[in-house]
Design an enzyme around this catalytic site. Structure first.
Site, PDB file in Angstrom:
ATOM      1  CD  GLU A  47     -16.868 -23.285  18.660  1.00  0.00           C
ATOM      2  OE1 GLU A  47     -16.682 -23.323  19.745  1.00  0.00           O
ATOM      3  OE2 GLU A  47     -17.883 -22.442  18.208  1.00  0.00           O
ATOM      4  CG  ASN A  51     -12.786 -25.338  23.193  1.00  0.00           C
ATOM      5  OD1 ASN A  51     -13.761 -24.677  23.741  1.00  0.00           O
ATOM      6  ND2 ASN A  51     -13.339 -26.692  22.822  1.00  0.00           N
ATOM      7  NE  ARG A 105     -17.245 -21.397  26.397  1.00  0.00           N
ATOM      8  CZ  ARG A 105     -16.872 -20.508  25.372  1.00  0.00           C
ATOM      9  NH1 ARG A 105     -16.978 -19.160  25.418  1.00  0.00           N
ATOM     10  NH2 ARG A 105     -16.316 -21.123  24.230  1.00  0.00           N
TER      11      ARG A 105
HETATM   12  N1  LIG Z   1      -8.153 -27.176  25.408  1.00  0.00           N
HETATM   13  C1  LIG Z   1      -8.906 -27.484  26.375  1.00  0.00           C
HETATM   14  N2  LIG Z   1      -8.281 -27.402  27.665  1.00  0.00           N
HETATM   15  C2  LIG Z   1      -8.802 -28.078  28.575  1.00  0.00           C
HETATM   16  N3  LIG Z   1     -10.227 -28.195  28.745  1.00  0.00           N
HETATM   17  C3  LIG Z   1     -10.834 -28.055  27.413  1.00  0.00           C
HETATM   18  C4  LIG Z   1     -10.028 -27.845  26.216  1.00  0.00           C
HETATM   19  N4  LIG Z   1     -11.335 -27.818  25.513  1.00  0.00           N
HETATM   20  C5  LIG Z   1     -12.363 -28.247  25.921  1.00  0.00           C
HETATM   21  N5  LIG Z   1     -12.195 -28.382  26.891  1.00  0.00           N
HETATM   22  C6  LIG Z   1     -13.230 -28.939  28.261  1.00  0.00           C
HETATM   23  O1  LIG Z   1     -14.206 -29.592  27.181  1.00  0.00           O
HETATM   24  C7  LIG Z   1     -15.511 -28.850  27.725  1.00  0.00           C
HETATM   25  C8  LIG Z   1     -16.153 -28.889  26.374  1.00  0.00           C
HETATM   26  O2  LIG Z   1     -15.981 -27.973  25.523  1.00  0.00           O
HETATM   27  P1  LIG Z   1     -16.794 -27.423  24.190  1.00  0.00           P
HETATM   28  O3  LIG Z   1     -17.640 -28.497  23.841  1.00  0.00           O
HETATM   29  O4  LIG Z   1     -16.156 -26.354  23.360  1.00  0.00           O
HETATM   30  O5  LIG Z   1     -17.908 -26.557  25.071  1.00  0.00           O
HETATM   31  P2  LIG Z   1     -17.697 -25.111  26.032  1.00  0.00           P
HETATM   32  O6  LIG Z   1     -16.320 -24.484  25.397  1.00  0.00           O
HETATM   33  O7  LIG Z   1     -18.981 -24.147  25.591  1.00  0.00           O
HETATM   34  O8  LIG Z   1     -17.516 -25.346  27.331  1.00  0.00           O
HETATM   35  C9  LIG Z   1     -15.173 -27.389  28.170  1.00  0.00           C
HETATM   36  O9  LIG Z   1     -16.218 -27.028  29.198  1.00  0.00           O
HETATM   37  C10 LIG Z   1     -13.800 -27.618  29.078  1.00  0.00           C
HETATM   38  O10 LIG Z   1     -14.086 -28.449  30.124  1.00  0.00           O
HETATM   39 MG   LIG Z   2     -15.817 -24.539  23.350  1.00  0.00          MG
END
Ligand SMILES: Nc1ncnc2c1ncn2[C@@H]1O[C@H](COP(=O)(O)OP(=O)(O)O)[C@@H](O)[C@H]1O
Ligand SMILES: [Mg+2]
Length: 149
Positions: A47, A51, A105
């Protein structure tokens, strides 16, 4: 095992999600993990790496760093990107929040990391990147679970 450390830099492309999962499962093997423990760590790492690739580097690629250490039976893993960063960390961590609903997502990545690991810290700066730090205690040989070897 008392102490171990590793660090790995790889290109943020989808092919390397499976690679990162394999590396972390290999790294924790000396802790005699249960199948459940391995799967939890692999899923959480997956995960965080996803991301970094999708959100941090917005699919354009960039270097993702994974650093891990073992102290006694405690595993700490960091996943770092030098991508766009997160403006509102509290909102990003909320269950079902996603900044990319158009990409289907689920918004559950952080929730999964939190539930499969014992702790989760997020550090981020806009334009500088994001560091995810997770830790998990392995009960290993003392647990009743099914073992891998
Ligand atoms: N490494 C990252 N860099 C920038 N934004 C991030 C990162 N990880 C997460 N995010 C932000 O946090 C939100 C939530 O992440 P997550 O819970 O994994 O849901 P998803 O990946 O399904 O959108 C993402 O939609 C993004 O906006
Ligand atoms: Mg994610």
């Amino acid at each position: 095992m008392q102490k171990n450390e590793m660090r790995l830099d790889f290109l943020g492309i989808p092919e390397n999600e499976a690679f990162a999962r394999m590396v972390i499962s290999g790294f924790v093997m000396p802790l005699d993990p249960t199948v459940d423990e391995i799967n939890d760590v692999k899923t959480a790492v997956s995960e965080a790496v996803t991301n970094a690739i999708i959100h941090g580097y917005e699919g354009k690629g960039g270097i993702v760093r994974m650093a891990a250490k073992i102290e006694d039976n405690l595993l700490t893993v960091e996943i770092m990107d030098a991508g766009v960063g997160i403006g509102d960390i509290r909102q990003a961590r909320e269950a079902l929040y996603t900044s990319k609903p158009d990409m289907e997502r689920s918004g559950m990545g952080f929730t999964v990391m939190e539930s499969f690991m014992d702790s989760l810290e997020v550090e981020s700066n806009i334009g500088r990147g994001t560091t995810i730090r997770m830790s998990k205690k392995f009960t290993g040989a003392d647990a009743d679970g099914e073992h891998t070897q």
